[in-house]
Design an enzyme around this catalytic site. Structure first.
Site, PDB file in Angstrom:
ATOM      1  N   GLY A   1       0.820  -1.199   0.000  1.00  0.00           N
ATOM      2  CA  GLY A   1       0.000   0.000   0.000  1.00  0.00           C
ATOM      3  C   GLY A   1       0.851   1.244   0.000  1.00  0.00           C
TER       4      GLY A   1
ATOM      5  N   GLU B   1     -15.944   5.929 -12.621  1.00  0.00           N
ATOM      6  CA  GLU B   1     -15.777   4.589 -12.055  1.00  0.00           C
ATOM      7  C   GLU B   1     -17.072   3.791 -12.148  1.00  0.00           C
ATOM      8  OE1 GLU B   1     -12.927   3.368 -11.473  1.00  0.00           O
ATOM      9  OE2 GLU B   1     -11.905   5.297 -11.670  1.00  0.00           O
TER      10      GLU B   1
END
Ligand code: ADP
Ligand code: MG
Ligand code: ZN
Length: 619
Positions: free
Chosen positions: A203, A426
């Site tokens: 991450g 999206e």
């Protein structure tokens, strides 16, 4: 930092000075009041009978020696020195000249001095060097622990537990079973369960990977060895490898335990891409790490955790089964996660009545845990500056400007409008993923900026390894990639630059369909793509030559365009058909920033999804 400079730095400096002066003094002693004479000068002195004392110093083992001579009436006491190749010759000469002289042996202690002293100086130098290098490595006082692992063992100190980690619910759940295993390994061994050896936390920086790893150890109550990848990379070849060996030995003695390698990309970078080729230090270290990980058995009670923000550069070998076979993505927090993180860090910081953490969470999309902690800290500093003992909303607002501007590069503070566009974009991808038969299902949709240029992402379930791709699926992949741009077009009547990556991806797929896989009838079953995998040339440095003419190149481009156009039409039709879902999905995204598969699929409740078979499928 400042302190360290003053402390050992001063000592080193002093030592250096002392040694320097010692050397100077000694050489001075040696050379002081001595003058090398030539034979002529020497004969002159003797023959003119100016000599006061003559001492011939001989070493019985060898013929060479020297003559020390002082002159009459010379008050300075300066000695003339003549180094002679044969002491006997010079004695004969002096006898001949009837000069008085003393014959002495080389003083023993002088030899001691001349041999021992340099050794001492050298030793001091070497020790100093070791000391300096060791200090630079920031480790303890032992001078010779190069090959020792530098892992720090944490056991009894202030415990970090999952309670300290806010948000990251899914991540914590994934790690829960590792905690459980470390607590009660027997339970798992009895039923023959195999627990992963390695867990890789992936991450962006500041999202709490290190914190999470510590929390796992804290929850399980086991020893925790932590070391940073860069600690392995040293200037001496082999040191890193030996540190790895040492680390695993220590760990085995302390099992069950956790080894945590932070910033593993420093060691585990993809091998074989360097220009130098062959074995460099990092490669050896990585090999050793792999050997050690393969070496300990399943369920030996050692779990290797590691963190990185660059999976893309990791060597694929590290992700093989039996190594880091569990990958946990640690993402940026969504609104709710941010609020929780703010609450955790607001502990110990008295907040005024007007502070609304929820509202702060809403305005900090893209902030990581570390950013949020920083934000509250800045606010506390502002409050302290005004001699207040509590933080006001205005402090946070001011801090926000400060932090926001400072962090602009990594996590841009995004406007409402951008958010809206991203949400529709999206949602467009997500609908196509869901509706088209061979792609998806959608695992999660998010408009949290990824910090790597993308404003959001739609994630299908991790793909199974398929032996080959079908033409239908590839077309659907292209269609999905175009969905974001189409949603923008339909809703805002304008388009943004945000879809460049999508377009690149779509073009890439279409191109390989035509040039690699022979999927275009017009161009036939010919490979137009001579892309050899030259590892040593560092990827993409040299492009292979094109093996076809202009005409074919034009035809290829036409085919690519036709495929993309057809997919575009298809995507547009589907999105128009589900425009209600598009709007609802975008709305939900704006509210929650990240929605799960269930939440997304619920939007299709009551709608029948007819597979649309159209001519795009029959290219
Ligand atoms: P990473 O290793 O991913 O770069 P860290 O674990 O070092 O990030 O996080 C840096 C700091 O940010 C932590 O010490 C903590 O104060 C804060 N932080 C990050 N994520 C969280 C979280 N989920 N909950 C609470 N604090 C967090
Ligand atoms: Mg870290
Ligand atoms: Zn997109």
């Amino acid at each position: 930092m400042e302190n360290r400079r003053k402390g050992p730095g001063g000592v080193t400096f002093l030592m250096l000075i002392v040694i320097l002066f010692g050397v100077l003094w000694f050489t001075n002693q040696m050379e002081q009041q001595e003058k090398q004479l030539t034979y002529k000068e020497f004969y002159d002195i003797v023959e003119n009978q100016q000599a006061d004392t003559i001492v011939v110093v001989q070493n019985r083992d060898i013929p060479t020696g020297r003559v020390e001579i002082t002159r009459k009436g010379d008050e300075s006491g300066e000695e003339g020195i003549l180094v002679v190749s044969d002491v006997n010759d010079i004695c004969d000469y002096l006898k001949e000249q009837q000069a008085e002289y003393r014959l002495v042996d080389v003083p023993a202690e002088s030899w001691l001095m001349t041999t021992i002293f340099p050794v001492i100086v050298m030793l001091a130098g070497v020790l100093l060097l070791f000391y300096l290098m060791n200090r630079q490595n920031g480790s303890g006082s032992k001078a010779m622990n190069f090959g020792k692992s530098r892992a720090k063992l944490h056991t009894g100190e202030r415990k970090v537990t999952f309670a300290n980690v806010a948000g990251l619910q899914e991540e914590k759940e994934e790690l829960e079973e590792i905690v459980d295993f470390l607590k009660a390994p027997k339970k798992y061994i009895q039923v023959g369960a195999r627990i992963p050896k390695g867990v890789l936390l992936v991450g962006p920086p500041g999202t709490g990977k290190t914190l999470l790893a510590k929390a796992v150890a804290g929850e399980a109550g086991v020893p925790f060895f932590t070391i940073s990848g860069s600690d392995f990379v040293e200037m001496f070849v082999g040191v890193g490898a030996s540190r790895v060996r040492d680390l695993f030995e220590d760990a085995k003695k302390n099992a069950p335990c956790i080894i945590f390698i932070d910033e593993i990309d420093a060691v585990a970078r993809r091998r074989g891409t360097g220009m130098g080729g062959g074995h460099d230090e990092r490669e050896q270290t990585l090999n050793q790490l792999l050997v050690e990980m393969d070496g300990f058995g399943v369920n030996e009670g050692i779990i290797v955790m590691s963190a990185t923000n660059r999976v893309d550069i990791l060597d694929p070998a590290i992700l093989r089964p039996g190594r880091f076979d569990r990958k946990v993505a640690v993402g940026r927090p969504d609104v709710q996660g941010r609020e929780e993180i703010l609450r955790v860090h607001a502990k110990g910081k008295p907040l005024g009545d007007d502070v609304d953490l929820k509202q702060i969470a809403q305005t900090t999309a893209g902030f990581t845990g570390a950013d949020l902690e920083n934000l509250l800290n800045e606010a506390a500093i502002l409050a302290a500056k005004e001699n207040r003992v509590y933080i006001r909303q205005s402090d946070i607002r001011h801090a926000f400007v400060k932090v926001g501007i400072g962090a602009e590069k990594k996590s841009k503070v995004i406007s409402e409008k951008e958010k809206r566009i991203t949400a529709y974009h999206e949602a467009g991808h997500a609908i196509l993923f869901h509706v088209l038969p061979d792609v998806g299902p959608v695992y999660s949709v998010s408009i949290i900026p990824t910090g790597m240029g993308a404003a959001g992402y739609t994630m299908p379930l991790p793909e199974q390894d398929e032996m080959f791709n079908t033409r239908g699926k590839m077309l659907q992949d292209i269609t999905v990639a175009l969905g974001g741009r189409i949603a923008e077009e339909l809703v805002f009547g304008d388009i943004t630059t945000g879809a460049s990556q999508d377009i690149k991806q779509a073009t890439g797929i279409a191109r390989s369909m035509v040039t690699k896989f022979g999927m275009s009838e017009k161009l036939g079953l010919i490979n137009y793509d001579n892309d050899s995998d030259e590892v040593f040339i560092g990827r993409d440095l040299v492009h292979a030559q094109r093996g076809y003419g202009e005409e074919v190149a034009g035809a290829i481009d036409q085919e690519i365009k036709r495929i993309i156009d057809e997919c575009y039409q298809r995507a547009k039709r589907i999105i128009c058909k589900y425009d209600k879902v598009l709007a609802e999905c975008a709305q939900l995204l704006l509210e929650k920033e990240k929605i799960t598969r269930e939440e997304f699929e619920a939007l299709f409740d009551g709608l029948e999804i007819s597979e649309i078979v159209d001519n795009a499928e029959t290219v």
